[in-house]
Design an enzyme around this catalytic site. Structure first.
Site, PDB file in Angstrom:
ATOM      1  N   LYS A  16       8.917   5.664 -14.821  1.00 32.28           N
ATOM      2  CA  LYS A  16      10.322   5.417 -15.161  1.00 32.28           C
ATOM      3  C   LYS A  16      10.462   4.141 -15.995  1.00 32.28           C
ATOM      4  O   LYS A  16      11.555   3.804 -16.446  1.00 32.28           O
ATOM      5  CB  LYS A  16      11.151   5.266 -13.876  1.00 32.28           C
ATOM      6  N   SER A  17       9.373   3.398 -16.189  1.00 29.47           N
ATOM      7  CA  SER A  17       9.475   2.098 -16.865  1.00 29.47           C
ATOM      8  C   SER A  17      10.012   2.189 -18.296  1.00 29.47           C
ATOM      9  O   SER A  17      10.833   1.348 -18.687  1.00 29.47           O
ATOM     10  CB  SER A  17       8.116   1.389 -16.843  1.00 29.47           C
ATOM     11  N   LYS A  66      -4.233  -2.473 -11.789  1.00 26.76           N
ATOM     12  CA  LYS A  66      -3.706  -3.833 -11.591  1.00 26.76           C
ATOM     13  C   LYS A  66      -4.824  -4.864 -11.366  1.00 26.76           C
ATOM     14  O   LYS A  66      -4.681  -6.022 -11.737  1.00 26.76           O
ATOM     15  CB  LYS A  66      -2.717  -3.858 -10.426  1.00 26.76           C
ATOM     16  N   ASP A 102       5.868  -7.919  -8.688  1.00 29.76           N
ATOM     17  CA  ASP A 102       6.229  -6.963  -7.622  1.00 29.76           C
ATOM     18  C   ASP A 102       6.917  -7.647  -6.439  1.00 29.76           C
ATOM     19  O   ASP A 102       7.916  -7.156  -5.914  1.00 29.76           O
ATOM     20  CB  ASP A 102       4.976  -6.227  -7.111  1.00 29.76           C
TER      21      ASP A 102
HETATM   22  P1  NDP Z   1      -3.427   1.027  -1.869  1.00 25.84           P
HETATM   23  O1  NDP Z   1      -4.165   2.297  -2.119  1.00 25.84           O
HETATM   24  O2  NDP Z   1      -3.979  -0.268  -2.337  1.00 25.84           O
HETATM   25  O3  NDP Z   1      -3.194   0.869  -0.260  1.00 25.84           O
HETATM   26  C1  NDP Z   1      -2.736   1.945   0.497  1.00 25.84           C
HETATM   27  C2  NDP Z   1      -2.371   1.455   1.896  1.00 25.84           C
HETATM   28  O4  NDP Z   1      -1.742   2.547   2.601  1.00 25.84           O
HETATM   29  C3  NDP Z   1      -3.560   1.018   2.768  1.00 25.84           C
HETATM   30  O5  NDP Z   1      -3.151  -0.053   3.592  1.00 25.84           O
HETATM   31  C4  NDP Z   1      -3.832   2.291   3.608  1.00 25.84           C
HETATM   32  O6  NDP Z   1      -4.430   2.028   4.866  1.00 25.84           O
HETATM   33  C5  NDP Z   1      -2.426   2.768   3.828  1.00 25.84           C
HETATM   34  N1  NDP Z   1      -2.335   4.211   4.121  1.00 25.84           N
HETATM   35  C6  NDP Z   1      -2.533   5.239   3.250  1.00 25.84           C
HETATM   36  N2  NDP Z   1      -2.301   6.419   3.854  1.00 25.84           N
HETATM   37  C7  NDP Z   1      -1.943   6.134   5.151  1.00 25.84           C
HETATM   38  C8  NDP Z   1      -1.580   6.919   6.271  1.00 25.84           C
HETATM   39  N3  NDP Z   1      -1.535   8.232   6.211  1.00 25.84           N
HETATM   40  N4  NDP Z   1      -1.275   6.281   7.433  1.00 25.84           N
HETATM   41  C9  NDP Z   1      -1.306   4.932   7.514  1.00 25.84           C
HETATM   42  N5  NDP Z   1      -1.660   4.114   6.481  1.00 25.84           N
HETATM   43  C10 NDP Z   1      -1.965   4.717   5.307  1.00 25.84           C
HETATM   44  O7  NDP Z   1      -1.954   1.284  -2.466  1.00 25.84           O
HETATM   45  P2  NDP Z   1      -0.939   0.179  -3.000  1.00 25.84           P
HETATM   46  O8  NDP Z   1      -0.922  -0.912  -2.015  1.00 25.84           O
HETATM   47  O9  NDP Z   1      -1.214  -0.121  -4.424  1.00 25.84           O
HETATM   48  O10 NDP Z   1       0.470   0.977  -2.996  1.00 25.84           O
HETATM   49  C11 NDP Z   1       1.132   1.308  -1.792  1.00 25.84           C
HETATM   50  C12 NDP Z   1       2.428   1.995  -2.108  1.00 25.84           C
HETATM   51  O11 NDP Z   1       3.377   1.092  -2.674  1.00 25.84           O
HETATM   52  C13 NDP Z   1       2.266   3.141  -3.112  1.00 25.84           C
HETATM   53  O12 NDP Z   1       2.935   4.261  -2.588  1.00 25.84           O
HETATM   54  C14 NDP Z   1       2.966   2.632  -4.359  1.00 25.84           C
HETATM   55  O13 NDP Z   1       3.550   3.685  -5.091  1.00 25.84           O
HETATM   56  C15 NDP Z   1       4.040   1.715  -3.768  1.00 25.84           C
HETATM   57  N6  NDP Z   1       4.479   0.674  -4.726  1.00 25.84           N
HETATM   58  C16 NDP Z   1       5.798   0.665  -5.103  1.00 25.84           C
HETATM   59  C17 NDP Z   1       6.259  -0.290  -5.991  1.00 25.84           C
HETATM   60  C18 NDP Z   1       7.701  -0.297  -6.402  1.00 25.84           C
HETATM   61  O14 NDP Z   1       8.043  -0.971  -7.384  1.00 25.84           O
HETATM   62  N7  NDP Z   1       8.577   0.408  -5.699  1.00 25.84           N
HETATM   63  C19 NDP Z   1       5.361  -1.313  -6.562  1.00 25.84           C
HETATM   64  C20 NDP Z   1       3.996  -1.244  -6.060  1.00 25.84           C
HETATM   65  C21 NDP Z   1       3.591  -0.251  -5.192  1.00 25.84           C
HETATM   66  P3  NDP Z   1      -6.041   1.872   5.006  1.00 25.84           P
HETATM   67  O15 NDP Z   1      -6.352   0.466   4.587  1.00 25.84           O
HETATM   68  O16 NDP Z   1      -6.304   2.108   6.450  1.00 25.84           O
HETATM   69  O17 NDP Z   1      -6.650   2.907   4.112  1.00 25.84           O
END
Ligand code: NDP
Length: 266
Positions: A16-17, A66, A102
């Site tokens: 959407k950016s 990133k 962010d």
């Molecule tokens: P990462 O892949 O770096 O991290 C994912 C995280 O989610 C980990 O902590 C992982 O746990 C956890 N996780 C994934 N699936 C599950 C599950 N089923 N149950 C419990 N924990 C789970 O992703 P990001 O940190 O980069 O992004 C996270 C979210 O934030 C994304 O959905 C992204 O779209 C959103 N986001 C939104 C932004 C906005 O502007 N609105 C900006 C940046 C991100 P584990 O360590 O155990 O694997």
């Protein structure tokens, strides 16, 4: 000459950016274009450098680049260094500046758009990936009573708590019996539609549940609405982090509420 900006990611078609920045530019009278660039996996640095060499003035960076953007930058802001990731690049003749907007975007969405004060509140941050890491410092700067990081893989949450003094950590299973005023879901469970475990903490009266994922009625938001918590998705964070990037590039902080309303309407 019209200034060029872009968002670089893979995939990128859904982003959407371009629409957000086109609305900012029109409202603030800026002579600029903003495009979506698909970089091949393993080809981020070449794509970013190529864009800069052909007149690109700056770029946003999204999944999965990133951390590569963090390594590409020749100078980092303090918040980018703390986040360990870069979502905004500024290209100039002698350097590539890397920033991370962010966390500022999240805090502004919470405190301004949603009118939730973070100071003195018990805050739970779910997840310990890149998005969680990027928002910890800006959240701590608001002086919450508590910032607890809980993650499925508990060790990753403990690593973050060791990096950011003022935060604590536990596994998702250890949340039973705890009560929070603000719960932020920074897991990707809603995005990938993998099941989030049943969370056993309770929401305080008037609590807010915030999912960084946007445009979806996620399992996390459904679990929050059942006991009556207020719920919000991450669209406001997306618009506010974009406004912070626009400020860095153009020296103007664009008005965001009209853009947020326009995006919600479509
Ligand atoms: P990462 O892949 O770096 O991290 C994912 C995280 O989610 C980990 O902590 C992982 O746990 C956890 N996780 C994934 N699936 C599950 C599950 N089923 N149950 C419990 N924990 C789970 O992703 P990001 O940190 O980069 O992004 C996270 C979210 O934030 C994304 O959905 C992204 O779209 C959103 N986001 C939104 C932004 C906005 O502007 N609105 C900006 C940046 C991100 P584990 O360590 O155990 O694997």
């Amino acid at each position: 000459m019209t200034d060029r900006y872009a968002v670089i990611g893979n995939p990128i078609a859904h982003s959407k950016s371009p629409r957000i920045h086109a609305l900012f530019a029109a409202a603030s009278g800026q002579d600029m274009t903003y495009e979506a660039l698909l970089a091949p996996l393993g080809g981020f640095a070449a794509t970013a450098r190529g864009f800069a060499a052909t007149g690109g003035r700056g770029a946003n960076v999204t999944v999965p680049f990133k951390e590569e953007a963090f390594r590409l930058a020749t100078r980092l802001t303090g918040r980018a260094r703390a986040a360990g990731a870069v979502n905004t690049l500024v290209f100039s003749d002698n350097e590539i500046l890397g920033d991370n907007t962010d966390g500022a975007g999240l805090v502004r969405d919470l405190t301004v758009n949603l009118a939730v004060a973070i100071g003195g509140k018990r805050v739970l941050l779910l997840g310990a990936g890149g998005a969680a890491r990027g928002v910890i410092l800006p959240l701590l700067a608001e002086c919450p009573a508590e910032l607890l990081i809980a993650n499925r893989t508990a060790e990753k949450a403990h690593t973050l708590a060791r990096l950011f003094s003022g935060s604590t950590a536990c596994s998702l299973a250890k949340l039973a019996g705890r009560e929070f005023d603000l719960v932020i879901n920074a897991t990707s469970a809603g995005l990938t539609e993998s099941a989030l475990p049943r969370l056993s903490f309770t929401y305080a009266p008037n609590a807010l549940a915030y999912d960084m994922v946007y445009g979806k009625n996620t399992d996390f938001l459904r679990q929050a609405r059942a006991p009556g918590a207020r719920a919000a998705d991450g669209l406001g964070m997306l618009v506010e982090q974009a406004a912070e990037a626009f400020l860095l590039w153009r020296g103007i902080r664009p008005e965001t509420m009209t853009v947020l309303t326009a995006l919600r309407g479509t």
